[in-house]
Design a protein around this motif. Structure first.
Motif, PDB file in Angstrom:
ATOM      1  N   LYS A  40      30.869  44.492  43.498  1.00 24.03           N
ATOM      2  CA  LYS A  40      32.123  43.753  43.345  1.00 24.03           C
ATOM      3  C   LYS A  40      32.483  43.599  41.855  1.00 24.03           C
ATOM      4  O   LYS A  40      33.602  43.909  41.447  1.00 24.03           O
ATOM      5  N   SER A  41      31.542  43.106  41.060  1.00 23.89           N
ATOM      6  CA  SER A  41      31.825  42.923  39.630  1.00 23.89           C
ATOM      7  C   SER A  41      31.999  44.259  38.927  1.00 23.89           C
ATOM      8  O   SER A  41      32.780  44.370  37.972  1.00 23.89           O
ATOM      9  N   THR A  42      31.294  45.306  39.404  1.00 19.52           N
ATOM     10  CA  THR A  42      31.473  46.643  38.825  1.00 19.52           C
ATOM     11  C   THR A  42      32.885  47.151  39.083  1.00 19.52           C
ATOM     12  O   THR A  42      33.518  47.740  38.196  1.00 19.52           O
ATOM     13  N   LEU A  43      33.409  46.928  40.293  1.00 19.57           N
ATOM     14  CA  LEU A  43      34.784  47.326  40.589  1.00 19.57           C
ATOM     15  C   LEU A  43      35.756  46.613  39.658  1.00 19.57           C
ATOM     16  O   LEU A  43      36.698  47.222  39.141  1.00 19.57           O
ATOM     17  N   PHE A  44      35.523  45.321  39.428  1.00 18.31           N
ATOM     18  CA  PHE A  44      36.368  44.579  38.484  1.00 18.31           C
ATOM     19  C   PHE A  44      36.318  45.232  37.097  1.00 18.31           C
ATOM     20  O   PHE A  44      37.347  45.410  36.442  1.00 18.31           O
ATOM     21  N   SER A  45      35.122  45.568  36.621  1.00 18.93           N
ATOM     22  CA  SER A  45      34.990  46.147  35.275  1.00 18.93           C
ATOM     23  C   SER A  45      35.664  47.516  35.197  1.00 18.93           C
ATOM     24  O   SER A  45      36.199  47.892  34.149  1.00 18.93           O
ATOM     25  N   LEU A  46      35.681  48.258  36.301  1.00 20.62           N
ATOM     26  CA  LEU A  46      36.398  49.531  36.332  1.00 20.62           C
ATOM     27  C   LEU A  46      37.905  49.304  36.252  1.00 20.62           C
ATOM     28  O   LEU A  46      38.619  49.982  35.500  1.00 20.62           O
ATOM     29  N   LEU A  47      38.407  48.353  37.016  1.00 20.91           N
ATOM     30  CA  LEU A  47      39.843  48.065  37.017  1.00 20.91           C
ATOM     31  C   LEU A  47      40.300  47.550  35.646  1.00 20.91           C
ATOM     32  O   LEU A  47      41.426  47.814  35.213  1.00 20.91           O
ATOM     33  N   LEU A  48      39.414  46.809  34.964  1.00 19.72           N
ATOM     34  CA  LEU A  48      39.743  46.260  33.644  1.00 19.72           C
ATOM     35  C   LEU A  48      39.473  47.254  32.520  1.00 19.72           C
ATOM     36  O   LEU A  48      39.639  46.927  31.346  1.00 19.72           O
ATOM     37  N   GLN A  50      36.704  48.243  31.412  1.00 21.16           N
ATOM     38  CA  GLN A  50      35.492  47.943  30.647  1.00 21.16           C
ATOM     39  C   GLN A  50      34.440  49.022  30.875  1.00 21.16           C
ATOM     40  O   GLN A  50      33.543  49.201  30.061  1.00 21.16           O
ATOM     41  N   GLN A  51      34.522  49.690  32.025  1.00 18.74           N
ATOM     42  CA  GLN A  51      33.711  50.863  32.317  1.00 18.74           C
ATOM     43  C   GLN A  51      34.657  51.953  32.819  1.00 18.74           C
ATOM     44  O   GLN A  51      35.749  51.663  33.305  1.00 18.74           O
ATOM     45  N   ALA A  52      34.195  53.208  32.701  1.00 17.57           N
ATOM     46  CA  ALA A  52      35.005  54.331  33.180  1.00 17.57           C
ATOM     47  C   ALA A  52      34.418  54.869  34.474  1.00 17.57           C
ATOM     48  O   ALA A  52      33.191  54.950  34.621  1.00 17.57           O
ATOM     49  N   PRO A  53      35.268  55.222  35.455  1.00 18.90           N
ATOM     50  CA  PRO A  53      34.749  55.844  36.674  1.00 18.90           C
ATOM     51  C   PRO A  53      34.236  57.254  36.365  1.00 18.90           C
ATOM     52  O   PRO A  53      34.659  57.892  35.396  1.00 18.90           O
ATOM     53  N   ASP A  54      33.308  57.742  37.191  1.00 13.06           N
ATOM     54  CA  ASP A  54      32.829  59.114  37.034  1.00 13.06           C
ATOM     55  C   ASP A  54      33.938  60.113  37.345  1.00 13.06           C
ATOM     56  O   ASP A  54      33.993  61.199  36.771  1.00 13.06           O
ATOM     57  N   SER A  55      34.804  59.753  38.279  1.00  9.14           N
ATOM     58  CA  SER A  55      35.953  60.596  38.610  1.00  9.14           C
ATOM     59  C   SER A  55      37.027  59.709  39.218  1.00  9.14           C
ATOM     60  O   SER A  55      36.771  58.574  39.606  1.00  9.14           O
ATOM     61  N   GLY A  56      38.256  60.248  39.290  1.00  8.21           N
ATOM     62  CA  GLY A  56      39.358  59.479  39.865  1.00  8.21           C
ATOM     63  C   GLY A  56      40.222  58.827  38.804  1.00  8.21           C
ATOM     64  O   GLY A  56      39.949  58.915  37.598  1.00  8.21           O
ATOM     65  N   THR A  57      41.279  58.147  39.244  1.00  5.07           N
ATOM     66  CA  THR A  57      42.245  57.550  38.314  1.00  5.07           C
ATOM     67  C   THR A  57      42.509  56.086  38.657  1.00  5.07           C
ATOM     68  O   THR A  57      42.458  55.686  39.824  1.00  5.07           O
ATOM     69  N   ILE A  58      42.818  55.302  37.621  1.00  5.12           N
ATOM     70  CA  ILE A  58      43.222  53.900  37.770  1.00  5.12           C
ATOM     71  C   ILE A  58      44.456  53.703  36.912  1.00  5.12           C
ATOM     72  O   ILE A  58      44.427  53.935  35.700  1.00  5.12           O
ATOM     73  N   SER A  59      45.572  53.291  37.519  1.00  2.00           N
ATOM     74  CA  SER A  59      46.815  53.142  36.758  1.00  2.00           C
ATOM     75  C   SER A  59      47.509  51.838  37.115  1.00  2.00           C
ATOM     76  O   SER A  59      47.511  51.416  38.276  1.00  2.00           O
ATOM     77  N   PHE A  60      48.090  51.202  36.085  1.00  3.12           N
ATOM     78  CA  PHE A  60      48.838  49.963  36.257  1.00  3.12           C
ATOM     79  C   PHE A  60      50.327  50.234  36.052  1.00  3.12           C
ATOM     80  O   PHE A  60      50.720  51.131  35.302  1.00  3.12           O
TER      81      PHE A  60
END
Length: 635
Positions: A40-48, A50-60
């Motif tokens: 759960k906290s790792t997902l938060f850090s990915l969305l923020l 603070q960490q980068a996913p191994d693959s995929g995209t996150i956009s605001f």
């Protein structure tokens, strides 16, 4: 507002997320749940980011403002409480400090003053200051604390100040990681009500079931590297998940039965030349199947019996004429209190009213300054925080500490209990000295439950627990034969446990001989008459204190009698509800059994009809269960 496309994230050999896609829209109210360590906290850090996913995209969405409250300690700089709450931008913070400095050191430099004030007004500084004071007051800060440096405040109050800053900022997306951990009940209820009218989207991690039920309209559950989405609040999610698990169990059993049937053919005929090709075809058929993973056992269903303390007398503890103060700050002036064996008393009231002080006096942690503290016959008291500080040995392992009990318990039993309180695998071999504060609190709870006193005093016992652990604690305390007096901000925990409520406010104790709902009903009725009651209320002269106590006892006796009469009326209704719940549960088992039969799927539409009935039964059982809880609590 937020779009997540096919993200994956692994740590070493462990995959937390695999091809996860999500979307958050404006106005969404989403609760993120899953066992500790699920990510759960790792997902938060990915969305923020603070960490980068191994693959995929996150956009605001362009220009979207995101606000985040972390679970762990937030920084405390040199600024004051109010400066932190207002300072949503560095420029605002700097301008406010300049204004304060100039007002005190150079009051005559009016031109320079006017320029700074004009810019401060242009940025909305004065409006933000008013809003910040409102947020801080709602979170139980006193006005005299507004200008205190944050460095003087405890960690919990620093977190509240950061929460106030977020609310002043009003971001488009509010991301909250365990926001209720550092709130008392009164400030939690204010915060909960404020969020109900919040304009932006909310994505939160919380172990507070009632908080999630009141606020969320979606639940995202992290399970097996996926994020599963459910419509509704937390209770709705539990119903839908239970129905899905029954269906998954039935599908898994059917597939295993089919595989066994095919393998039986293979084993019989693979050695025969005439049947070898058919046997090989059956093996390929098994390989082509999309395998259904075996459903995991739900740890929340674990049940066990805890050791019981020695039986005490009927009166667990009595306080008479207790006075207590901290310097000139008078907390209590001549209060009386009594707890009996079997009572589970919740202390409620505003922050700073003296709930923790009362608990410490009852536990003998604070000395009696004036008055009498009288434990009952054969009473042994245990104060939760004191127990943790005094009893844990730094060089012992978690398992050694848990096994160090005078009760006769097996290693298997202790391992099970530790697992329920989040000590799993190699965690049980950690030394106490390296444990975090939350881990020490959980270990202290385990030790307390393995060798319980018959007067149990607990201050916020659920703070460091996840939902299955809270359920395990409730199950343990419901079996407890002694007296329990506790403080909690977790409304679900209070509702499940309390059978008596005491409101602490203004140095007085108001007793309500019923659970939390009874207390709410009584205080709502009293508030309707508040205006006339306030006009008649005058400070009682000191010599009349004994008369006041007698009058209070008379009122309590009348309340107990009214409560008893109400129980007699409601008991038949409770019995009818219990019978209907048993009937529905029986039918639910019958439908689940039908879904496990292979012939069910041979009749067109029959399985679909049964699945619909199963979902309907789950919804009816949930509604019945809630009605039963309400009526049983009143009965």
């Amino acid at each position: 507002m937020l779009t997540v496309g096919d993200i994956s994230k692994s740590f070493a050999a462990r995959t937390l997320f695999q091809d996860v896609s999500l979307q958050v829209n404006r106005g969404d109210r989403i609760g993120l749940v899953g066992p500790n360590g699920a990510g759960k906290s790792t997902l938060f850090s990915l969305l923020l980011r603070q960490q980068a996913p191994d693959s995929g995209t996150i956009s605001f969405e362009k220009n979207a403002v995101v606000g985040h409250l972390p679970q762990e300690q937030a920084p405390a700089g040199p600024e004051t409480v109010l400066e932190l709450a207002i300072g949503i931008t560095p420029e605002l913070t700097g301008l406010r400090r300049q204004i304060k400095a100039l007002d005190s050191d150079h009051p005559l430099e009016t031109e320079h003053h006017e320029n700074i004030h004009a810019r401060y007004d242009e940025l909305g500084g004065h409006q933000l200051e008013a809003k910040a004071k409102k947020m801080l007051s709602g979170l139980s800060f006193r006005e005299k604390d507004f200008n205190r440096p944050l460095g003087e405040m405890s960690g919990g109050w620093v977190m509240r100040a950061h929460l106030a800053r977020l609310l002043v900022q009003s971001p488009d997306l509010l991301m909250l990681d365990e926001p209720t951990n550092h709130l008392d009940l009164e400030s939690l209820l204010w915060f909960q009500e404020y969020l109900r009218g919040y304009a932006g989207a909310i994505l939160m991690i919380s172990h507070d079931r009632n908080f999630l039920n009141v606020l969320t309209t979606q639940i995202w559950e992290i399970r097996h590297g996926k994020v599963l989405r459910f419509r509704g609040n937390y209770d709705d999610y539990l119903v839908q998940r239970a129905a899905a698990e029954i269906q998954l169990q039935a599908a898994y059993k059917n597939q295993q039965r089919e595989i066994a049937h095919l393998m039986e053919f293979v084993e019989r005929f693979r050695a025969k030349n005439s049947k070898a090709s058919q046997a090989q075809s059956k093996l390929k058929q098994i390989e082509r199947m999309e395998k259904i993973a075996a459903p995991e056992t739900d740890g929340r269903k674990i049940k066990f019996r805890f050791p019981q303390p020695p039986r005490s007398g009927l009166k667990a503890i009595t306080l008479e004429g207790i006075h207590h103060s901290y310097g000139e700050n008078i907390i209590y002036r001549g209060i009386d209190f009594e707890a009996q064996r079997g009572q589970r008393i919740a202390l409620v009231g505003p922050n700073g009213a003296g709930k923790s002080t009362l608990l410490k006096i009852l536990g003998g942690v604070l000395p009696v300054q004036q008055g009498i503290r009288q434990p009952g016959h054969n009473v042994k008291s245990g104060y939760y925080s004191q127990y943790r500080i005094d009893m844990l040995k730094p060089l012992s392992s978690v398992f050694e500490e848990a096994m160090d009990t005078p009760q006769r318990v097996t290693e298997e039993f202790v391992r099970t209990i530790l697992g329920c309180f989040l000590f799993r695998g190699d965690d049980i071999f950690k030394k106490v000295e390296v444990l975090s504060g939350g881990e020490k609190s959980r270990l202290a709870l385990v030790k307390l439950l393995l060798d319980p006193p018959n007067l149990l005093l607990m201050d916020e016992p659920t703070t460091h627990l996840d939902m299955p652990s809270i359920d395990a604690l409730i199950a343990a305390l419901e079996q407890f034969h002694g007296a329990i007096i506790f403080i909690s901000h977790d409304i679900h925990f209070i509702r499940q446990l309390a059978n008596h409520t005491v409101r602490v406010e203004g140095g007085r104790l108001a007793h309500y001989p019923g659970g939390y709902q009874y207390y709410l009903d009584k205080t709502a009725a009293a508030s309707a008459q508040a205006s006339s009651a306030t006009a008649k209320t005058e400070p009682a002269p000191r010599p009349a204190a004994k008369v006041d106590r007698k009058e209070q006892k008379r009122i309590e006796a009348e309340q107990r009698q009214a409560f008893s009469n109400q129980r007699k009326i409601r008991q038949p209704l409770v019995a009818r509800l219990e019978a209907e719940i048993m009937r529905l549960e029986t039918r639910q088992k019958e439908v689940a059994a039908e879904l496990e039969k292979p012939e069910t799927y041979q009749k067109p539409g029959h399985a679909m009809q049964l699945n619909r009935e199963l979902l309907d039964l789950s919804h009816r059982l949930k509604a019945m269960g809630q009605q039963w809880e309400t009526e049983a609590e009143k009965a």
